[in-house]
Scaffold this motif. Structure first.
Motif, PDB file in Angstrom:
ATOM      1  N   LEU A 430       0.862  -1.177   0.000  1.00  0.00           N
ATOM      2  CA  LEU A 430       0.000   0.000   0.000  1.00  0.00           C
ATOM      3  C   LEU A 430       0.900   1.229   0.000  1.00  0.00           C
ATOM      4  CD1 LEU A 430      -2.841   1.380   0.452  1.00  0.00           C
ATOM      5  CD2 LEU A 430      -2.311   1.282   2.893  1.00  0.00           C
ATOM      6  N   ASN A 431       0.651   2.145  -0.922  1.00  0.00           N
ATOM      7  CA  ASN A 431       1.456   3.360  -1.010  1.00  0.00           C
ATOM      8  C   ASN A 431       0.521   4.524  -1.346  1.00  0.00           C
ATOM      9  OD1 ASN A 431       3.520   5.177  -1.143  1.00  0.00           O
ATOM     10  ND2 ASN A 431       4.369   4.440  -3.088  1.00  0.00           N
ATOM     11  N   ASN A 432       0.081   5.250  -0.311  1.00  0.00           N
ATOM     12  CA  ASN A 432      -0.870   6.352  -0.484  1.00  0.00           C
ATOM     13  C   ASN A 432      -0.193   7.678  -0.139  1.00  0.00           C
ATOM     14  OD1 ASN A 432      -2.812   4.504  -1.160  1.00  0.00           O
ATOM     15  ND2 ASN A 432      -3.772   4.478   0.857  1.00  0.00           N
ATOM     16  N   LYS A 433      -0.277   8.640  -1.065  1.00  0.00           N
ATOM     17  CA  LYS A 433       0.371   9.940  -0.869  1.00  0.00           C
ATOM     18  C   LYS A 433      -0.646  11.066  -1.074  1.00  0.00           C
ATOM     19  CE  LYS A 433       3.355   8.342  -3.864  1.00  0.00           C
ATOM     20  NZ  LYS A 433       4.411   8.206  -4.868  1.00  0.00           N
ATOM     21  N   THR A 434      -0.589  12.064  -0.195  1.00  0.00           N
ATOM     22  CA  THR A 434      -1.427  13.261  -0.312  1.00  0.00           C
ATOM     23  C   THR A 434      -0.547  14.487  -0.081  1.00  0.00           C
ATOM     24  OG1 THR A 434      -3.364  12.083   0.536  1.00  0.00           O
ATOM     25  CG2 THR A 434      -3.440  14.490   0.559  1.00  0.00           C
ATOM     26  N   GLN A 435      -0.643  15.450  -0.994  1.00  0.00           N
ATOM     27  CA  GLN A 435       0.188  16.648  -0.891  1.00  0.00           C
ATOM     28  C   GLN A 435      -0.659  17.893  -1.103  1.00  0.00           C
ATOM     29  OE1 GLN A 435       4.458  17.427  -2.556  1.00  0.00           O
ATOM     30  NE2 GLN A 435       3.051  18.011  -4.169  1.00  0.00           N
ATOM     31  N   ASP A 436      -0.442  18.900  -0.248  1.00  0.00           N
ATOM     32  CA  ASP A 436      -1.057  20.218  -0.398  1.00  0.00           C
ATOM     33  C   ASP A 436       0.050  21.248  -0.485  1.00  0.00           C
ATOM     34  OD1 ASP A 436      -4.109  19.964  -0.035  1.00  0.00           O
ATOM     35  OD2 ASP A 436      -3.323  18.778   1.638  1.00  0.00           O
ATOM     36  N   GLN A 437      -0.093  22.134  -1.453  1.00  0.00           N
ATOM     37  CA  GLN A 437       0.949  23.140  -1.641  1.00  0.00           C
ATOM     38  C   GLN A 437       0.328  24.494  -1.952  1.00  0.00           C
ATOM     39  OE1 GLN A 437       3.605  22.530  -4.937  1.00  0.00           O
ATOM     40  NE2 GLN A 437       5.241  23.707  -3.984  1.00  0.00           N
ATOM     41  N   PHE A 438       0.863  25.532  -1.301  1.00  0.00           N
ATOM     42  CA  PHE A 438       0.422  26.901  -1.542  1.00  0.00           C
ATOM     43  C   PHE A 438       1.650  27.741  -1.867  1.00  0.00           C
ATOM     44  CE2 PHE A 438      -0.303  31.239   0.062  1.00  0.00           C
ATOM     45  CZ  PHE A 438      -1.372  31.600  -0.745  1.00  0.00           C
ATOM     46  N   GLN A 439       1.548  28.546  -2.941  1.00  0.00           N
ATOM     47  CA  GLN A 439       2.645  29.416  -3.345  1.00  0.00           C
ATOM     48  C   GLN A 439       2.128  30.829  -3.563  1.00  0.00           C
ATOM     49  OE1 GLN A 439       5.234  28.019  -6.526  1.00  0.00           O
ATOM     50  NE2 GLN A 439       4.667  25.898  -6.117  1.00  0.00           N
ATOM     51  N   VAL A 440       2.924  31.811  -3.161  1.00  0.00           N
ATOM     52  CA  VAL A 440       2.630  33.212  -3.428  1.00  0.00           C
ATOM     53  C   VAL A 440       3.930  33.870  -3.881  1.00  0.00           C
ATOM     54  CG1 VAL A 440       3.013  33.821  -0.996  1.00  0.00           C
ATOM     55  CG2 VAL A 440       1.749  35.390  -2.481  1.00  0.00           C
ATOM     56  N   GLN A 441       3.824  34.703  -4.906  1.00  0.00           N
ATOM     57  CA  GLN A 441       5.010  35.340  -5.454  1.00  0.00           C
ATOM     58  C   GLN A 441       4.647  36.719  -5.995  1.00  0.00           C
ATOM     59  OE1 GLN A 441       7.201  32.960  -8.247  1.00  0.00           O
ATOM     60  NE2 GLN A 441       8.430  34.666  -9.010  1.00  0.00           N
ATOM     61  N   THR A 442       5.526  37.687  -5.760  1.00  0.00           N
ATOM     62  CA  THR A 442       5.346  39.015  -6.332  1.00  0.00           C
ATOM     63  C   THR A 442       6.679  39.503  -6.875  1.00  0.00           C
ATOM     64  OG1 THR A 442       4.621  41.290  -5.887  1.00  0.00           O
ATOM     65  CG2 THR A 442       5.715  40.113  -4.079  1.00  0.00           C
ATOM     66  N   ASP A 443       6.641  40.137  -8.045  1.00  0.00           N
ATOM     67  CA  ASP A 443       7.843  40.640  -8.703  1.00  0.00           C
ATOM     68  C   ASP A 443       7.597  42.081  -9.157  1.00  0.00           C
ATOM     69  OD1 ASP A 443       9.531  38.055  -9.008  1.00  0.00           O
ATOM     70  OD2 ASP A 443       7.575  37.493  -9.810  1.00  0.00           O
ATOM     71  N   TYR A 444       8.594  42.910  -8.925  1.00  0.00           N
ATOM     72  CA  TYR A 444       8.508  44.327  -9.318  1.00  0.00           C
ATOM     73  C   TYR A 444       9.707  44.667 -10.187  1.00  0.00           C
ATOM     74  CZ  TYR A 444       8.523  49.424  -8.935  1.00  0.00           C
ATOM     75  OH  TYR A 444       8.528  50.770  -9.216  1.00  0.00           O
ATOM     76  N   VAL A 445       9.444  45.265 -11.345  1.00  0.00           N
ATOM     77  CA  VAL A 445      10.491  45.619 -12.304  1.00  0.00           C
ATOM     78  C   VAL A 445      10.453  47.116 -12.546  1.00  0.00           C
ATOM     79  CG1 VAL A 445      11.440  45.216 -14.602  1.00  0.00           C
ATOM     80  CG2 VAL A 445      10.275  43.367 -13.408  1.00  0.00           C
ATOM     81  N   LEU A 446      11.610  47.781 -12.376  1.00  0.00           N
ATOM     82  CA  LEU A 446      11.707  49.229 -12.548  1.00  0.00           C
ATOM     83  C   LEU A 446      12.857  49.557 -13.490  1.00  0.00           C
ATOM     84  CD1 LEU A 446      10.841  52.113 -11.768  1.00  0.00           C
ATOM     85  CD2 LEU A 446      12.476  51.982  -9.861  1.00  0.00           C
ATOM     86  N   PRO A 447      12.554  49.892 -14.742  1.00  0.00           N
ATOM     87  CA  PRO A 447      13.615  50.307 -15.663  1.00  0.00           C
ATOM     88  C   PRO A 447      13.923  51.804 -15.490  1.00  0.00           C
ATOM     89  CG  PRO A 447      11.527  50.163 -16.824  1.00  0.00           C
ATOM     90  CD  PRO A 447      11.245  49.801 -15.396  1.00  0.00           C
ATOM     91  N   PHE A 448      15.135  52.203 -15.860  1.00  0.00           N
ATOM     92  CA  PHE A 448      15.556  53.593 -15.764  1.00  0.00           C
ATOM     93  C   PHE A 448      15.843  54.138 -17.158  1.00  0.00           C
ATOM     94  CE2 PHE A 448      16.767  51.567 -11.759  1.00  0.00           C
ATOM     95  CZ  PHE A 448      16.132  52.397 -10.847  1.00  0.00           C
ATOM     96  N   GLU A 449      15.938  55.465 -17.245  1.00  0.00           N
ATOM     97  CA  GLU A 449      16.102  56.117 -18.537  1.00  0.00           C
ATOM     98  C   GLU A 449      17.402  55.725 -19.228  1.00  0.00           C
ATOM     99  OE1 GLU A 449      13.976  57.914 -20.186  1.00  0.00           O
ATOM    100  OE2 GLU A 449      12.448  57.777 -18.632  1.00  0.00           O
TER     101      GLU A 449
END
Length: 830
Positions: A430-449
């Protein structure tokens, strides 16, 4: 379709322009006057996307002939130097209305700003061109493999796709390696995939659902630090042009295989609905053998055992990704999607053991039959928010995702010695697997002149896994004691921050970054009350320097620090019990390994050839290595051998690789790659077997290995496309033996029908039935030779029908969170 037309015809226009320009008699420059620069950015007005290969023509007001000109780069930018004077400036892109700036008196640098081009409907209706993007696009920081152009993978799975990707290898069991290293991180649409069984999960996603694969061998600080070998980003197909369009694909094959999928899209100005859904029924037959010579403590031969194995597997199920993108306001987008996979199947393994005495006289024959079934269900909810503050790359993205994965496997194992008079024994696993995963990500990009760019972000990854594994007998129904049964509880908490800054000085481009990750992992074995908590936080710097030798060639130097966390089968204490003398189990006490990666790359483009090469060096501490240990148990005269991963001291790998794209003729495309490396591993392993004997193994090893791949695509008469792919994997030594060389050849034919609205494709995987993993193992009490073939030769026939779209349509209106590196992360500025 329109984007492809723009690209191809834009290139044609560019070459035409420069052919004409090359014939223009250059005026003698005035040595007194300094040149002035004309610059700007060209975008498509509707989508605000940059237009690459737009042409800029500068003419003298008194002479209609071109003085000079140029084309825009991938970000739509151009910069052209001319002598001071009065000029007409014209910006053009095929199927778009041209924009002109006439009678401009240029005495100083002029920035035309952002130039928006509008599509010319009349031209779009008139122009019909059949052109396709290269199967492999070589870039300095990554390679992009465009799945849609590969006939070999039609009707196949993600594993089949990855087999054809440069720098990537897939062994017969489906395990993925990058430059020969299995510590590779798999992303799907830009997010890490933590499937419970990655090798199996990659066999469940149909190839027809994939748009492209990005190979990132030395990722920047923007990416997860995990993956000592690098990252593979699998990008799924999404919505395309305005209105309702899409494609349907049906396939069948031998051994018995069926598939049906649909990639559909409905797009309005504000909303974009997309789905990629398919059903797959797949059987595969495999085989293996292990022929062993048995020794006593004095290294005298005491007998022989021949183990022969046949496998029969069935997989069937549905996979779907459905979502909607909402254009909330100009340059503001919100995309939500749900992914669901339900796969079921059976696994039947039959193993025969023939035993012989020292004189090779037959003693007995035993068989071991494992009949198992498994079912897995995966569901993921994902949300992406994108805000573009302007058209120059200033933006903010926020991503959330939640996934739940369930995988249940059960099997009955019958073991009997024929003609012995003893009844068969039956074990249940018997091989029973249960997985719960939560991800949060934020990215900010600031170019200059000045063309520089700053980027920063946060990512949190929270993962819980429960794995119950047991082996019981038919007599008592109780778990078998020892190393076979246990319950694993795995909890992972990772928080990360990063920042990176890129800038350009003359022909040099720089990108420097730093990532910090804080990790807490609990690995608990509940049955044995073995609790492990691992806490660590580390900084991961990265640096990239690129020198542009010319428009056609450049050289780069890069460094990054990476780590590999043990996952999946590496940690899982579940023991593969189909053979009771050759066992495999994970090691829940593994520690992460850390790698310093250095890479020097060179890229050169000619008219028909693109060449990319790199030398790399990787220094890894606490490297994972598989060892085969004698447990001290015996089945008859056969010692029970257990394979398991451990942490060794270190591994140093030095390698060289190149990728070559060559188009000798319009109808013939050749892609090839070659990789060779030398690996030196240092370490030893001490363990105690079931007889309380302490055994130390010297695992120092140095090996040289190489692999190569060539892919040829040729258009035959009657517009039949023919594709042939060959791969060879050289032998390599291990600390306990040797892996022998093997090769594989795949072939496919494709023909467009129904006025190019449909395509028929026939492909053969493993044409010569040669894909077998062969190895030799030398231990104290046993010496063995093994072969294993996971899947025999496969033949597939597929039919693709395109609805309201043409074969050359590109994803120009696809959702903005397309999983690619579209926000400048890891890219050089300029």
């Amino acid at each position: 379709m329109r984007q492809t037309l723009k690209l191809i015809l834009g290139l044609s226009f560019f070459f035409s322009f420069w052919t004409t320009y090359a014939k223009i008699e250059k005026p003698i420059a005035d040595p007194v006057k300094e040149k002035v620069k004309i610059s700007g950015t060209v975008i498509e007005k509707t989508t605000k996307q940059p237009l690459e290969y737009a042409t800029v023509t500068i003419t003298d007001t008194k002479n209609p002939k071109a003085i000079t000109g140029g084309i825009t780069n991938a970000k739509g930018n151009f910069a052209i130097e001319v002598a001071p004077g009065i000029y007409n400036i014209k910006i053009e892109f095929i199927s778009f209305k041209a924009v002109e700036f006439n009678q401009r008196n240029l005495q100083k640098n002029l920035d035309l700003g952002t130039i928006s081009l509008i599509e010319d409907a009349a031209q779009l209706n008139e122009v019909v061109v059949r052109a396709e993007k290269s199967t492999v696009e070589i870039k300095l920081d990554k390679k992009v493999y465009n799945v849609g152009q590969d006939m070999i993978v039609k009707g196949g799975t993600v594993s089949d796709v990855l087999e054809n990707v440069p720098s990537v290898t897939v062994d017969v069991e489906g395990n993925v390696s990058l430059r020969g290293n299995e510590n590779v991180r798999i992303f799907i649409d830009g997010r890490p995939s933590n499937s419970l069984n990655m090798a199996e999960a990659l066999k469940q996603i149909p190839a027809d659902a994939i748009d492209k694969v990005e190979v990132i061998t030395n990722p920047s600080a923007r990416y997860d630090a995990e993956g000592g070998a690098g990252i593979l980003n699998i990008i799924l197909k999404k919505g395309k042009n305005l209105g309702f369009n899409g494609s349907f694909i049906a396939s069948t094959g031998i051994p018995e295989t069926y598939g049906l999928s649909a990639n559909l899209n409905y797009k309005t100005e504000k909303l974009n609905f997309f789905t990629s859904t398919g059903y797959d029924y797949r059987t595969s037959e495999g085989r293996g053998l292990t022929h062993s010579t048995l020794f006593d403590d004095n290294k005298n031969i005491i007998g022989y055992t021949n183990e022969d194995k046949d496998t029969d597997r069935l997989r069937k199920g549905i996979s779907s990704k459905t979502g909607m993108e909402w254009t909330i306001a100009p340059n503001t987008y919100w995309t939500n999607s749900i992914s669901y996979r339900d796969n079921r199947g059976t696994n039947n393994d039959l193993v025969y053991y023939n035993s012989f005495d020292v004189d090779k006289n037959f003693i007995s024959k035993r068989y071991r039959l494992s009949n198992g079934d498994d079912n897995s269900k995966d569901i993921e909810l994902a949300s992406n928010f994108l805000k573009n503050f302007n058209d120059k790359g200033h933006k903010l993205t926020v991503d959330f995702s939640y996934s739940n994965n369930k995988d249940n496997e059960n099997s009955a194992i019958t073991d009997e010695t024929l003609n012995s008079g003893n009844p068969a024994s039956i074990d249940q696993t018997l091989n029973n697997k249960t997985q719960d995963q939560f991800q949060v990500q934020t990215d900010y990009v600031l170019p200059f002149e000045n063309g520089s760019q700053f980027e920063a972000g946060y990512k949190g990854n929270f993962n819980d896994l429960d794995n119950v594994y047991s082996v019981t007998t038919d007599d008592s129904g109780n778990p078998i004691e020892g190393y076979l049964s246990n319950t694993l509880e795995y909890k992972e908490r990772i928080n990360a921050l990063y920042a990176q800054y890129g800038f350009k000085l003359n022909k040099f481009s720089y990108l420097f970054g730093l990532r910090w990750e804080d990790t807490k992992i609990n690995v608990n074995l509940l049955d044995t009350q073995d609790f492990n908590t691992k806490k660590y936080n580390n900084f991961f710097p990265s640096a990239f320097i690129n020198y542009e030798i010319s428009d056609e060639s450049s050289i780069s130097l890069s460094y990054s620090k990476r780590l590999s966390r043990p996952r999946g089968r590496f940690l899982n204490p579940a023991t593969n019990y189909s053979s009771n003398i050759n066992l495999f189990r994970g090691n829940p006490d593994l520690n992460p390994s850390f790698t310093d990666k250095f890479d020097i790359g060179y890229l050169k483009k000619w008219n028909k050839v693109t060449f990319s090469t790199s030398m790399y060096f990787e220094n890894t501490k606490n490297v994972f290595s598989f060892v085969r240990t004698e447990t001290g148990d015996f089945v008859g005269n056969n010692p029970v051998v257990l394979s398991s991963p451990i942490n060794l001291a270190k591994e140093q790998q030095f390698g060289f690789e190149f990728t070559l794209n060559y188009n000798p003729f319009k109808i013939w495309k050749i892609n090839s790659s070659f990789n060779l490396s030398n690996s030196k591993t240092t370490g030893s392993y001490t363990y105690t077997n079931v007889n309380d004997d302490e055994i130390t193994q010297d695992l120092n090893n140095e090996t040289f290995a190489w692999f190569s791949r060539i892919n040829s695509r040729l258009t035959l008469p009657a517009k039949i496309d023919w594709q042939l792919t060959g791969m060879y994997f050289s032998p390599r030594t291990t600390a306990q033996g040797k892996n022998l060389g093997n090769y594989v050849v795949n072939m496919a034919f494709s023909k467009d029908i129904l006025k190019d609205k449909a395509t028929l494709a026939l492909n053969v995987s493993d044409l010569f039935n040669s894909r077998r993993m062969k190895s030799e193992t030398n231990l104290t009490s046993v010496m063995s030779y093994s072969e294993f073939q996971w899947r025999k030769r496969q033949i597939n026939l597929s039919f693709t029908y395109r609805l309201n779209m043409k074969k050359t349509d590109k994803d120009k209106n696809m959702p903005r969170n397309n999983g690619g590196d579209d926000n400048g992360g890891g890219e050089f500025p300029g």
